[in-house]
Design an enzyme around this catalytic site. Structure first.
Site, mmCIF file in Angstrom:
data_model
loop_
_atom_site.group_PDB
_atom_site.id
_atom_site.type_symbol
_atom_site.label_atom_id
_atom_site.label_comp_id
_atom_site.label_asym_id
_atom_site.label_seq_id
_atom_site.Cartn_x
_atom_site.Cartn_y
_atom_site.Cartn_z
ATOM 1 N N GLY A 274 -37.661 25.939 22.056
ATOM 2 C CA GLY A 274 -38.906 25.022 22.506
ATOM 3 C C GLY A 274 -38.960 25.236 23.959
ATOM 4 O O GLY A 274 -38.416 25.878 24.782
ATOM 5 N N GLY A 276 -39.251 23.539 27.908
ATOM 6 C CA GLY A 276 -38.878 22.462 28.783
ATOM 7 C C GLY A 276 -37.802 23.243 29.565
ATOM 8 O O GLY A 276 -37.287 24.239 29.136
ATOM 9 N N GLU A 299 -42.089 30.476 19.424
ATOM 10 C CA GLU A 299 -43.346 30.206 19.481
ATOM 11 C C GLU A 299 -43.761 30.299 21.027
ATOM 12 O O GLU A 299 -44.781 30.284 21.474
ATOM 13 C CB GLU A 299 -43.757 28.888 18.934
ATOM 14 C CG GLU A 299 -43.052 27.531 19.838
ATOM 15 C CD GLU A 299 -43.291 26.111 19.027
ATOM 16 O OE1 GLU A 299 -44.496 26.137 18.439
ATOM 17 O OE2 GLU A 299 -42.910 25.333 19.494
ATOM 18 N N ASN A 390 -47.058 14.603 25.009
ATOM 19 C CA ASN A 390 -47.688 15.817 24.876
ATOM 20 C C ASN A 390 -48.216 15.791 23.495
ATOM 21 O O ASN A 390 -49.307 16.276 23.121
ATOM 22 C CB ASN A 390 -46.752 16.753 25.003
ATOM 23 C CG ASN A 390 -46.362 16.693 26.532
ATOM 24 O OD1 ASN A 390 -45.021 16.879 26.783
ATOM 25 N ND2 ASN A 390 -47.126 16.745 27.688
ATOM 26 N N GLY A 394 -44.625 22.218 18.094
ATOM 27 C CA GLY A 394 -44.048 22.932 17.049
ATOM 28 C C GLY A 394 -42.813 23.022 16.695
ATOM 29 O O GLY A 394 -42.122 23.486 15.621
#
Length: 418
Positions: A274, A276, A299, A390, A394
Site C-alpha cells: 500500500g 505510506g 495499485e 483519506n 484500495g
C-alpha cells in the site's frame, strides 16, 4: 518546443489539432453543480492545467462557494488541484478518496460531502452509473501522453478510471503532457462489459497483458485539447527508521518461515504493498532481502520499487499508477528510462483492484491501518470513527482477496494526540 517532442507530434489524429486551446479557454464549459470525472490515481496522471485555471478564475473573481462541482476521481490527486479547490470552496461532493489537509478539513466540517468506498468497487460502480441521477457525467478531464491516429489515448503515469470517464462523460477535455517522456506502451487497457456479458480476466502472471496500450475515445466528445508541461507532484516519504526497519525484518522472517513450511514458493507470490512510509520501508526491506525472481501486482508503485528493480530481486511489476515522488523519484525514473519502462505494466483501477486476478495470482497483501482494536479489527479510514483522513483506499480489495494478508503498524502511537 519541448525536450520530449511537440504537441503536434503527440497528437497524431490531425483533425483534433483544430481543438487545441489554452486552459483559460475551457472555463466557459464549466457550470455550477456539474458532475466531473478526472484521470489520476494518487498524485499521478491527474489533469493540472485546466483545474488550476479554474481555481485561478474562481479566486480572481471572488466566486468562492459559487462555482462548486461534484468530483469523481480514481483516488487522490495533487494538492495544487483538489486541495486548492477545497480552499476555494469549489467541491460539493467527492468520491472516493482524497489527500490534503484542506479537503479533509472541508469533509470533517461537513462542507464537502464525501463518499468513502473500496476503490476497486468504486471503479466498477462508476461504470454501472450508480453515482449520478442519470448515470452520466458532464465533463471529463484526462491527462495523456499521446493520441494515436484512431483517437486512442496513451495515458501518462496512471490509469485510474479513464475508461469509465471517456464512456460516461458528455464532454471530454484532454491535457497532452509534453513536459515528460511519452508513456505510450506501458498501459494494458481492458474494458469490461456489464453483466451478464462480462468475460473472465485471463491474467495469470503479474506481467500478463490482456488488452491494448490505448483507451478508445469518441473524437466527437472532445471539446478541447490543452498542452501541459506540469509534472506530477508526488509525495516523498520518510527514510526508514528503527521501527519501520524492525517491521520489515519481522515480515522477511515470516516469509522465510512460510517457505520452509512449504506454504510459499522460493520466489514468494506477487507482492501488493500500500501507500505510506511503512509500506515504502517494507518494500525497501524486500529489495535488500534474500528473495529473488519476485513480481509485484499492486495499485501503487512508490520510490523503493526502483530500489527493488535495481537490486535485481524484482522481475516485473503491475500497478494502477506510477506514484513516484517529485524528487528524487521521477528524475531517477526518467534518467533510467530504458531500465524500468519494459518491466512495468499500468492497468485500469477496475482491473488492478479486481478480486479475480488478486485471488488467482495469490497476492501477498501488505497495508498500513489507522489503528486496530483489541479484537483484531482494523480501521483504515476514520480516526475515532468520525474524523476522515483519506478514505478506505484500495487496501481492502487486496486484504479481502489475497493469499496472505498482512497489516503492518507500530504497536503504539507516538503521542496521545497524534
Amino acid at each position: 518546443m519541448s525536450d520530449y517532442g511537440t504537441l503536434e507530434s503527440r497528437v497524431r489524429r490531425k483533425s483534433l489539432l483544430s481543438k487545441v486551446c489554452k486552459a483559460e479557454d475551457c472555463i466557459k464549459y464549466f457550470k455550477n453543480g456539474m458532475n466531473l470525472m478526472w484521470s489520476g490515481f494518487t498524485p499521478a496522471g491527474y489533469p493540472k492545467e485546466v483545474p488550476i485555471a479554474l481555481a485561478d478564475y474562481v479566486e480572481a473573481n471572488n466566486l468562492q462557494g459559487k462555482l462548486r462541482f461534484n468530483l469523481f476521481v480514481g483516488a487522490s490527486t495533487g494538492a495544487e488541484t483538489e486541495d486548492r479547490w477545497a480552499t476555494l470552496d469549489m467541491i460539493d461532493r467527492r468520491w472516493p478518496y482524497q489527500t490534503g489537509k484542506n479537503i479533509a478539513k472541508g469533509i470533517n466540517t461537513g462542507r464537502i460531502r464525501m463518499g468513502d468506498k473500496h476503490l476497486g468497487v468504486f471503479a466498477q460502480d462508476a461504470g454501472y452509473g450508480f453515482y449520478t441521477e442519470n448515470g452520466r457525467y458532464d465533463i471529463g478531464i484526462v491527462e495523456v501522453s499521446a493520441i494515436n491516429e484512431d483517437c486512442g489515448l496513451a495515458l501518462t503515469t496512471s490509469c485510474g478510471i479513464v475508461a469509465e470517464t471517456l464512456h460516461l462523460c458528455d464532454k471530454i477535455i484532454i491535457e497532452v503532457n509534453t513536459g515528460q517522456p511519452s508513456f505510450e506502451g506501458m498501459h494494458d487497457i481492458h474494458i469490461q462489459q456489464k453483466p451478464p456479458y462480462r468475460q473472465p480476466l485471463l491474467i495469470t502472471k503479474a506481467n500478463s497483458r490482456i488488452g491494448t496500450p490505448y483507451v478508445p475515445c469518441d473524437p466527437d466528445k472532445i471539446v478541447a485539447i490543452v498542452e501541459s508541461k506540469r509534472r506530477d507532484k508526488g509525495r516523498a516519504f520518510s527514510e526508514m527508521d528503527d521501527t519501520s526497519e524492525a517491521i520489515a525484518g519481522h515480515i522477511m522472517e515470516f516469509f522465510q518461515h512460510e517457505i520452509k513450511k512449504g506454504r510459499l514458493p522460493e520466489n514468494l507470490l506477487p507482492i501488493q504493498s500500500g501507500v505510506g512510509s511503512i509500506a515504502n520501508a517494507v518494500i525497501g526491506g524486500l529489495a535488500k532481502g534474500p528473495f529473488h525472481n519476485l513480481s509485484v501486482y499492486t495499485e501503487v508503485l512508490q520510490d523503493t520499487m526502483l530500489d527493488f528493480f535495481d537490486g535485481g530481486n524484482l522481475l516485473y511489476a503491475s500497478s494502477c499508477s506510477l506514484s513516484l515522488s517529485e524528487d528524487p523519484g521521477f528524475p531517477r525514473f526518467f534518467d533510467n528510462w530504458d531500465k524500468y519502462f519494459s518491466k512495468i505494466t499500468l492497468r485500469p483501477l477496475s482491473i488492478s483492484n479486481n478480486p479475480e486476478p488478486i485471488r488467482r495470482l495469490g497476492c501477498i497483501a501488505m497495508n498500513t491501518p489507522v489503528e486496530f482494536d483489541i479484537y483484531g479489527h482494523a480501521n483504515s479510514t476514520l480516526v475515532g470513527g468520525t474524523r476522515m483522513i483519506n478514505g478506505l483506499g484500495g487496501s481492502g480489495d487486496f486484504l479481502r482477496n489475497g493469499y496472505l494478508k498482512i497489516m503492518h503498524s507500530p504497536s503504539v502511537r507516538p503521542t496521545k494526540t497524534d
